[in-house]
Design a protein around this motif. Structure first.
Motif, mmCIF file in Angstrom:
data_model
loop_
_atom_site.group_PDB
_atom_site.id
_atom_site.type_symbol
_atom_site.label_atom_id
_atom_site.label_comp_id
_atom_site.label_asym_id
_atom_site.label_seq_id
_atom_site.Cartn_x
_atom_site.Cartn_y
_atom_site.Cartn_z
ATOM 1 N N ASP A 164 0.511 -8.152 5.890
ATOM 2 C CA ASP A 164 0.483 -7.644 7.256
ATOM 3 C C ASP A 164 -0.877 -7.016 7.526
ATOM 4 O O ASP A 164 -1.610 -6.647 6.596
ATOM 5 C CB ASP A 164 1.580 -6.595 7.466
ATOM 6 N N ALA A 165 -1.220 -6.892 8.796
ATOM 7 C CA ALA A 165 -2.509 -6.300 9.178
ATOM 8 C C ALA A 165 -2.680 -4.938 8.533
ATOM 9 O O ALA A 165 -1.778 -4.089 8.573
ATOM 10 C CB ALA A 165 -2.602 -6.189 10.690
ATOM 11 N N ASP A 166 -3.839 -4.725 7.923
ATOM 12 C CA ASP A 166 -4.238 -3.463 7.297
ATOM 13 C C ASP A 166 -3.492 -3.130 6.007
ATOM 14 O O ASP A 166 -3.741 -2.094 5.412
ATOM 15 C CB ASP A 166 -4.110 -2.291 8.275
ATOM 16 N N ASP A 167 -2.573 -3.988 5.567
ATOM 17 C CA ASP A 167 -1.908 -3.749 4.286
ATOM 18 C C ASP A 167 -2.834 -4.137 3.141
ATOM 19 O O ASP A 167 -3.558 -5.136 3.221
ATOM 20 C CB ASP A 167 -0.635 -4.588 4.162
ATOM 21 N N THR A 168 -2.810 -3.367 2.068
ATOM 22 C CA THR A 168 -3.476 -3.790 0.842
ATOM 23 C C THR A 168 -2.598 -4.850 0.177
ATOM 24 O O THR A 168 -1.415 -4.984 0.497
ATOM 25 C CB THR A 168 -3.655 -2.619 -0.136
ATOM 26 N N CYS A 169 -3.173 -5.601 -0.744
ATOM 27 C CA CYS A 169 -2.362 -6.585 -1.459
ATOM 28 C C CYS A 169 -1.308 -5.888 -2.320
ATOM 29 O O CYS A 169 -0.203 -6.412 -2.513
ATOM 30 C CB CYS A 169 -3.241 -7.491 -2.314
ATOM 31 N N LYS A 170 -1.637 -4.722 -2.828
ATOM 32 C CA LYS A 170 -0.659 -3.961 -3.613
ATOM 33 C C LYS A 170 0.575 -3.677 -2.766
ATOM 34 O O LYS A 170 1.710 -3.920 -3.183
ATOM 35 C CB LYS A 170 -1.279 -2.658 -4.105
ATOM 36 N N THR A 171 0.357 -3.174 -1.545
ATOM 37 C CA THR A 171 1.473 -2.858 -0.654
ATOM 38 C C THR A 171 2.206 -4.117 -0.226
ATOM 39 O O THR A 171 3.442 -4.171 -0.237
ATOM 40 C CB THR A 171 0.966 -2.118 0.586
ATOM 41 N N ALA A 172 1.438 -5.147 0.141
ATOM 42 C CA ALA A 172 2.044 -6.388 0.616
ATOM 43 C C ALA A 172 2.920 -7.030 -0.455
ATOM 44 O O ALA A 172 4.030 -7.497 -0.167
ATOM 45 C CB ALA A 172 0.959 -7.354 1.058
ATOM 46 N N CYS A 173 2.440 -7.072 -1.690
ATOM 47 C CA CYS A 173 3.215 -7.693 -2.760
ATOM 48 C C CYS A 173 4.468 -6.880 -3.083
ATOM 49 O O CYS A 173 5.536 -7.451 -3.330
ATOM 50 C CB CYS A 173 2.354 -7.851 -4.011
ATOM 51 N N GLU A 174 4.342 -5.568 -3.070
ATOM 52 C CA GLU A 174 5.503 -4.729 -3.367
ATOM 53 C C GLU A 174 6.576 -4.856 -2.292
ATOM 54 O O GLU A 174 7.768 -4.716 -2.576
ATOM 55 C CB GLU A 174 5.068 -3.274 -3.535
ATOM 56 N N LYS A 175 6.178 -5.155 -1.048
ATOM 57 C CA LYS A 175 7.151 -5.333 0.037
ATOM 58 C C LYS A 175 8.074 -6.520 -0.223
ATOM 59 O O LYS A 175 9.206 -6.551 0.263
ATOM 60 C CB LYS A 175 6.425 -5.529 1.367
ATOM 61 N N ILE A 176 7.591 -7.518 -0.955
ATOM 62 C CA ILE A 176 8.409 -8.696 -1.240
ATOM 63 C C ILE A 176 8.817 -8.724 -2.721
ATOM 64 O O ILE A 176 9.139 -9.777 -3.279
ATOM 65 C CB ILE A 176 7.680 -9.997 -0.855
ATOM 66 N N ASP A 177 8.780 -7.547 -3.359
ATOM 67 C CA ASP A 177 9.230 -7.378 -4.748
ATOM 68 C C ASP A 177 8.406 -8.165 -5.755
ATOM 69 O O ASP A 177 8.928 -8.668 -6.764
ATOM 70 C CB ASP A 177 10.713 -7.750 -4.885
ATOM 71 N N TYR A 178 7.107 -8.315 -5.484
ATOM 72 C CA TYR A 178 6.168 -8.890 -6.438
ATOM 73 C C TYR A 178 5.083 -7.853 -6.717
ATOM 74 O O TYR A 178 5.121 -6.733 -6.199
ATOM 75 C CB TYR A 178 5.546 -10.181 -5.887
ATOM 76 N N ARG A 179 4.109 -8.217 -7.509
ATOM 77 C CA ARG A 179 3.022 -7.286 -7.785
ATOM 78 C C ARG A 179 1.683 -7.997 -7.694
ATOM 79 O O ARG A 179 1.571 -9.193 -7.959
ATOM 80 C CB ARG A 179 3.168 -6.615 -9.153
ATOM 81 N N CYS A 180 0.666 -7.255 -7.293
ATOM 82 C CA CYS A 180 -0.703 -7.770 -7.240
ATOM 83 C C CYS A 180 -1.434 -7.317 -8.497
ATOM 84 O O CYS A 180 -1.331 -6.160 -8.897
ATOM 85 C CB CYS A 180 -1.415 -7.240 -5.995
ATOM 86 N N THR A 181 -2.135 -8.229 -9.112
ATOM 87 C CA THR A 181 -2.967 -7.871 -10.261
ATOM 88 C C THR A 181 -4.312 -8.560 -10.139
ATOM 89 O O THR A 181 -4.418 -9.650 -9.573
ATOM 90 C CB THR A 181 -2.326 -8.304 -11.600
ATOM 91 N N GLU A 182 -5.353 -7.920 -10.643
ATOM 92 C CA GLU A 182 -6.676 -8.531 -10.642
ATOM 93 C C GLU A 182 -6.692 -9.785 -11.507
ATOM 94 O O GLU A 182 -7.404 -10.749 -11.231
ATOM 95 C CB GLU A 182 -7.719 -7.527 -11.137
ATOM 96 N N GLU A 183 -5.870 -9.772 -12.570
ATOM 97 C CA GLU A 183 -5.796 -10.946 -13.436
ATOM 98 C C GLU A 183 -5.305 -12.169 -12.660
ATOM 99 O O GLU A 183 -5.837 -13.269 -12.797
ATOM 100 C CB GLU A 183 -4.857 -10.656 -14.618
ATOM 101 N N ALA A 184 -4.268 -11.963 -11.836
ATOM 102 C CA ALA A 184 -3.735 -13.076 -11.054
ATOM 103 C C ALA A 184 -4.746 -13.539 -10.013
ATOM 104 O O ALA A 184 -4.918 -14.743 -9.786
ATOM 105 C CB ALA A 184 -2.429 -12.662 -10.373
ATOM 106 N N LEU A 185 -5.424 -12.603 -9.365
ATOM 107 C CA LEU A 185 -6.436 -12.973 -8.374
ATOM 108 C C LEU A 185 -7.522 -13.837 -9.006
ATOM 109 O O LEU A 185 -7.968 -14.829 -8.429
ATOM 110 C CB LEU A 185 -7.062 -11.709 -7.765
#
Length: 201
Positions: free
Chosen positions: A115-136
């Motif tokens: 969503d607009a202005d969301d960090t990837c950390k927040t966005a991924c947690e909203k859909i029960d996933y996680r953001c990691t630099e390794e995955a990026l």
């Protein structure tokens, strides 16, 4: 000795147990000479254990040692099912970078438009996933061209990019888009090809 990416977090997983009819042993796990774990299995049933480390160079030397009393590297410990994988539980700063638009996030193991202005950390947690630099870093080759970016966006129900720029290709907030799912003029900021892992930190 295994090949690794400097700066990336890794996880070593294994099973260990005391050999039947032998005294209890002590197992230690070392990477590059540094001890990451020392433990004594309670009995002959295999126990699962994982340890993590951050690669300091292009290779890593992984060692398992077992001791009984003062006897080093005897045969009292069994070790089985050793695996090495990228530590997707690691969270650094890139996932928390604030965009000015919508980020295309690697929410391991899938892509997601935040969503607009969301960090990837927040966005991924909203859909029960996680953001990691390794995955990026590992999934960057899937979005480092206009065609690939369009393919990912289309798979998520978004239109293709009307404009595409890699001027900020190693920035913390790319890839990102300006527009919406119904936009007829979607502006995209792409990620650079062959990015070093350090640019995601």
């Amino acid at each position: 000795t295994v090949s690794v990416t400097p700066g990336m977090s890794y996880k070593i997983s294994f099973l260990y147990a005391t050999r039947p009819s032998f005294p209890k042993c002590t197992l230690s796990v070392k990477v590059g000479g540094s001890t990451l774990f020392t433990g004594t299995p309670s009995d002959t049933e295999f126990l699962a254990k994982s340890v993590t480390f951050t690669a300091s160079g292009p290779t890593a030397s992984i060692e398992f040692h077992n001791t009984f009393g003062t006897v080093a590297d005897d045969s009292c410990c069994f070790v089985d099912y050793v695996t090495l994988q990228v530590n997707f539980e690691y969270k650094g700063e890139t996932c928390s970078s604030h965009p000015i638009t919508k980020r295309t996030c690697s929410c391991h193991p899938r892509w997601h438009v935040a969503d607009a202005d969301d960090t990837c950390k927040t966005a991924c947690e909203k859909i029960d996933y996680r953001c990691t630099e390794e995955a990026l870093h590992l999934l960057n080759p899937q979005v480092d061209t206009l065609a690939e970016m369009n393919q990912v966006l289309n798979s998520l129900g978004w239109p293709s990019c009307s404009s595409y720029s890699t001027n900020f290709g190693t920035g913390g907030a790319v890839p990102q888009v300006i527009g919406s799912k119904t936009s007829t003029s979607l502006q995209c900021s792409g990620t650079a090809a062959n990015r070093l892992f350090s640019t995601f930190k």
